[in-house]
Design a protein around this motif. Structure first.
Motif, PDB file in Angstrom:
ATOM      1  N   ILE A 228       0.859  -1.180   0.000  1.00 17.62           N
ATOM      2  CA  ILE A 228       0.000   0.000   0.000  1.00 17.62           C
ATOM      3  C   ILE A 228       0.902   1.238   0.000  1.00 17.62           C
ATOM      4  N   LEU A 229       0.864   2.007  -1.069  1.00 15.99           N
ATOM      5  CA  LEU A 229       1.624   3.254  -1.145  1.00 15.99           C
ATOM      6  C   LEU A 229       0.782   4.349  -0.491  1.00 15.99           C
ATOM      7  N   SER A 230       1.350   5.001   0.528  1.00 10.46           N
ATOM      8  CA  SER A 230       0.546   5.854   1.409  1.00 10.46           C
ATOM      9  C   SER A 230       0.408   7.290   0.941  1.00 10.46           C
ATOM     10  N   GLY A 231       1.095   7.680  -0.124  1.00 17.29           N
ATOM     11  CA  GLY A 231       0.959   9.040  -0.627  1.00 17.29           C
ATOM     12  C   GLY A 231       2.230   9.845  -0.477  1.00 17.29           C
ATOM     13  N   SER A 232       2.452  10.725  -1.422  1.00 16.65           N
ATOM     14  CA  SER A 232       3.719  11.454  -1.496  1.00 16.65           C
ATOM     15  C   SER A 232       3.941  12.364  -0.300  1.00 16.65           C
ATOM     16  N   GLN A 233       5.180  12.346   0.207  1.00 16.92           N
ATOM     17  CA  GLN A 233       5.607  13.309   1.209  1.00 16.92           C
ATOM     18  C   GLN A 233       6.461  14.413   0.582  1.00 16.92           C
ATOM     19  N   SER A 234       6.693  14.314  -0.723  1.00 15.44           N
ATOM     20  CA  SER A 234       7.560  15.276  -1.409  1.00 15.44           C
ATOM     21  C   SER A 234       6.803  15.992  -2.519  1.00 15.44           C
ATOM     22  N   GLU A 235       7.442  16.990  -3.060  1.00 15.38           N
ATOM     23  CA  GLU A 235       6.956  17.579  -4.300  1.00 15.38           C
ATOM     24  C   GLU A 235       7.133  16.566  -5.429  1.00 15.38           C
ATOM     25  N   LEU A 236       6.428  16.779  -6.529  1.00 19.38           N
ATOM     26  CA  LEU A 236       6.666  15.976  -7.715  1.00 19.38           C
ATOM     27  C   LEU A 236       7.982  16.401  -8.353  1.00 19.38           C
ATOM     28  N   VAL A 237       8.825  15.424  -8.683  1.00 18.81           N
ATOM     29  CA  VAL A 237      10.165  15.697  -9.188  1.00 18.81           C
ATOM     30  C   VAL A 237      10.242  15.276 -10.648  1.00 18.81           C
ATOM     31  N   SER A 238      10.575  16.204 -11.533  1.00 17.04           N
ATOM     32  CA  SER A 238      10.802  15.857 -12.928  1.00 17.04           C
ATOM     33  C   SER A 238      12.108  15.068 -13.039  1.00 17.04           C
ATOM     34  N   VAL A 239      12.131  14.059 -13.884  1.00 11.54           N
ATOM     35  CA  VAL A 239      13.310  13.208 -14.007  1.00 11.54           C
ATOM     36  C   VAL A 239      13.646  12.992 -15.475  1.00 11.54           C
ATOM     37  N   GLN A 240      14.939  12.754 -15.719  1.00  5.85           N
ATOM     38  CA  GLN A 240      15.414  12.465 -17.065  1.00  5.85           C
ATOM     39  C   GLN A 240      16.602  11.519 -16.996  1.00  5.85           C
ATOM     40  N   ASP A 241      17.101  11.133 -18.158  1.00  5.08           N
ATOM     41  CA  ASP A 241      18.198  10.185 -18.254  1.00  5.08           C
ATOM     42  C   ASP A 241      19.386  10.622 -17.388  1.00  5.08           C
ATOM     43  N   LEU A 252      14.475   4.957   9.918  1.00  2.00           N
ATOM     44  CA  LEU A 252      14.110   3.829   9.051  1.00  2.00           C
ATOM     45  C   LEU A 252      15.218   3.493   8.065  1.00  2.00           C
ATOM     46  N   GLY A 253      15.567   4.407   7.183  1.00 11.34           N
ATOM     47  CA  GLY A 253      16.591   4.143   6.181  1.00 11.34           C
ATOM     48  C   GLY A 253      16.265   4.830   4.874  1.00 11.34           C
ATOM     49  N   SER A 254      16.868   4.348   3.798  1.00 10.85           N
ATOM     50  CA  SER A 254      16.812   5.055   2.517  1.00 10.85           C
ATOM     51  C   SER A 254      16.280   4.178   1.388  1.00 10.85           C
ATOM     52  N   CYS A 255      15.879   4.869   0.329  1.00 13.70           N
ATOM     53  CA  CYS A 255      15.548   4.242  -0.948  1.00 13.70           C
ATOM     54  C   CYS A 255      16.176   5.093  -2.039  1.00 13.70           C
ATOM     55  N   SER A 256      16.792   4.461  -3.000  1.00  9.09           N
ATOM     56  CA  SER A 256      17.394   5.200  -4.111  1.00  9.09           C
ATOM     57  C   SER A 256      16.913   4.635  -5.432  1.00  9.09           C
ATOM     58  N   VAL A 257      16.946   5.484  -6.441  1.00  5.28           N
ATOM     59  CA  VAL A 257      16.501   5.072  -7.768  1.00  5.28           C
ATOM     60  C   VAL A 257      17.286   5.860  -8.814  1.00  5.28           C
ATOM     61  N   ARG A 258      17.562   5.204  -9.928  1.00  5.99           N
ATOM     62  CA  ARG A 258      18.291   5.846 -11.030  1.00  5.99           C
ATOM     63  C   ARG A 258      17.464   5.721 -12.298  1.00  5.99           C
ATOM     64  N   PHE A 259      17.565   6.728 -13.177  1.00  5.80           N
ATOM     65  CA  PHE A 259      16.747   6.781 -14.382  1.00  5.80           C
ATOM     66  C   PHE A 259      17.624   6.718 -15.636  1.00  5.80           C
ATOM     67  N   THR A 260      17.164   5.944 -16.599  1.00 10.69           N
ATOM     68  CA  THR A 260      17.843   5.852 -17.887  1.00 10.69           C
ATOM     69  C   THR A 260      16.813   5.956 -19.002  1.00 10.69           C
ATOM     70  N   GLY A 261      17.283   6.311 -20.189  1.00 13.67           N
ATOM     71  CA  GLY A 261      16.396   6.371 -21.347  1.00 13.67           C
ATOM     72  C   GLY A 261      15.665   7.678 -21.466  1.00 13.67           C
ATOM     73  N   ARG A 262      14.653   7.694 -22.290  1.00 15.60           N
ATOM     74  CA  ARG A 262      13.910   8.915 -22.586  1.00 15.60           C
ATOM     75  C   ARG A 262      12.420   8.622 -22.641  1.00 15.60           C
ATOM     76  N   SER A 263      11.647   9.375 -21.866  1.00 20.38           N
ATOM     77  CA  SER A 263      10.206   9.191 -21.865  1.00 20.38           C
ATOM     78  C   SER A 263       9.603   9.725 -23.164  1.00 20.38           C
ATOM     79  N   ALA A 264       8.341   9.411 -23.392  1.00 25.52           N
ATOM     80  CA  ALA A 264       7.697   9.772 -24.654  1.00 25.52           C
ATOM     81  C   ALA A 264       7.502  11.278 -24.785  1.00 25.52           C
ATOM     82  N   VAL A 265       7.310  11.977 -23.668  1.00 24.11           N
ATOM     83  CA  VAL A 265       7.077  13.429 -23.680  1.00 24.11           C
ATOM     84  C   VAL A 265       8.222  14.120 -22.969  1.00 24.11           C
TER      85      VAL A 265
END
Length: 265
Positions: A228-241, A252-265
């Motif tokens: 169950i995803l409880s809802g954003s605690q942050s602003e929406l963040v634009s992301v790119q390659d 608690l600890g951390s979560c990290s994520v990396r982005f590759t490629g190019r979205s359609a828009v």
């Protein structure tokens, strides 16, 4: 709204999802669409995805924090269905080539060990039924042109679900103050935002209880093992390659994520 129109609009969303493109907002058409209509359209859209082989793995709550509400111009929470195709596993790399116009948000995920059946679910019931909580990123994605959404548009579009990434840090909600726990979000190593759990309907636990009760009135339970995803605690963040995000929750600890490629828009 006639069932035939609900089916038509749900199928339109599914086709846009398959083709990685956007469509005109339903609220800008001469449809007189209600919130109830929007949830029926969502059901049709998701039925198509499930028929194609995806399975339900959980639920998400959307539009819970003020920064997201202000950005979208939507001022009440909504919900969507999480499927097996949405979780990013392994190296926490999100391929933008599979998305349309993604934005990231940091939040807490609850993984359940017991069923929860609303209405009547309390915050304490949520804590008792939770196996563990983890920091996570949801990468929301809209099939609606330029994110020009009202509540009916995002509801119909399965609460703008894209994909999500769960962190490795698992915490016992009975031992954490999820209301006051601070969250720090960094983008490419630099501080992006800070927040606390209270930004989400007073507490992420309250948000989960709200959804359990809302779905319970529709005869839809939470199941043991669901996320169950409880809802954003942050602003929406634009992301790119090449972008990297990390959120850290105090105690608690951390979560990290990396982005590759190019979205359609």
């Amino acid at each position: 709204m006639e069932q035939s129109m609900i089916d038509q609009l749900g199928d339109e969303l599914y086709q846009a999802y398959q083709e990685r493109r956007t469509i005109q907002p339903f609220t800008e058409r001469d449809l007189d669409i209600t919130l109830e209509d929007a949830y029926q359209i969502q059901q049709r859209f998701m039925a198509q995805r499930l028929a194609a082989g995806e399975t339900v793995v959980g639920k998400k709550i959307g539009v819970t924090s003020r920064p997201v509400q202000d950005f979208l111009g939507v001022f009440q929470p909504d919900f969507g269905i999480l499927t097996s195709a949405m979780e990013i596993k392994g190296d926490n790399v999100v391929d933008l080539n599979g998305l349309i116009q993604p934005k990231a948000e940091a939040e807490l995920a609850f993984v359940l060990k017991e069923d929860l059946n609303g209405p009547g679910v309390t915050a304490m019931d949520v804590i008792r039924a939770t196996d563990y909580v983890v920091p996570c990123f949801e990468i929301v994605d809209s099939r609606i042109n330029d994110w020009k959404i009202k509540i009916q548009d995002t509801v119909a579009d399965n609460a703008s679900c894209g994909v999500y990434v769960l962190g490795d840090a698992k915490g016992d909600p009975k031992k954490l103050d999820l209301t006051l726990a601070g969250m720090v979000l960094r983008k490419n190593g630099e501080l992006y935002s800070t927040s606390v759990g209270a930004a989400v309907q007073g507490s992420p636990v309250n948000a989960v209880a709200w959804l359990a009760n809302t779905l319970g009135e529709l005869g839809i339970p939470f199941k043991a093992g669901e996320v169950i995803l409880s809802g954003s605690q942050s602003e929406l963040v634009s992301v790119q390659d090449g972008d990297e995000l990390e959120c850290t929750v105090g105690g608690l600890g951390s979560c990290s994520v990396r982005f590759t490629g190019r979205s359609a828009v």
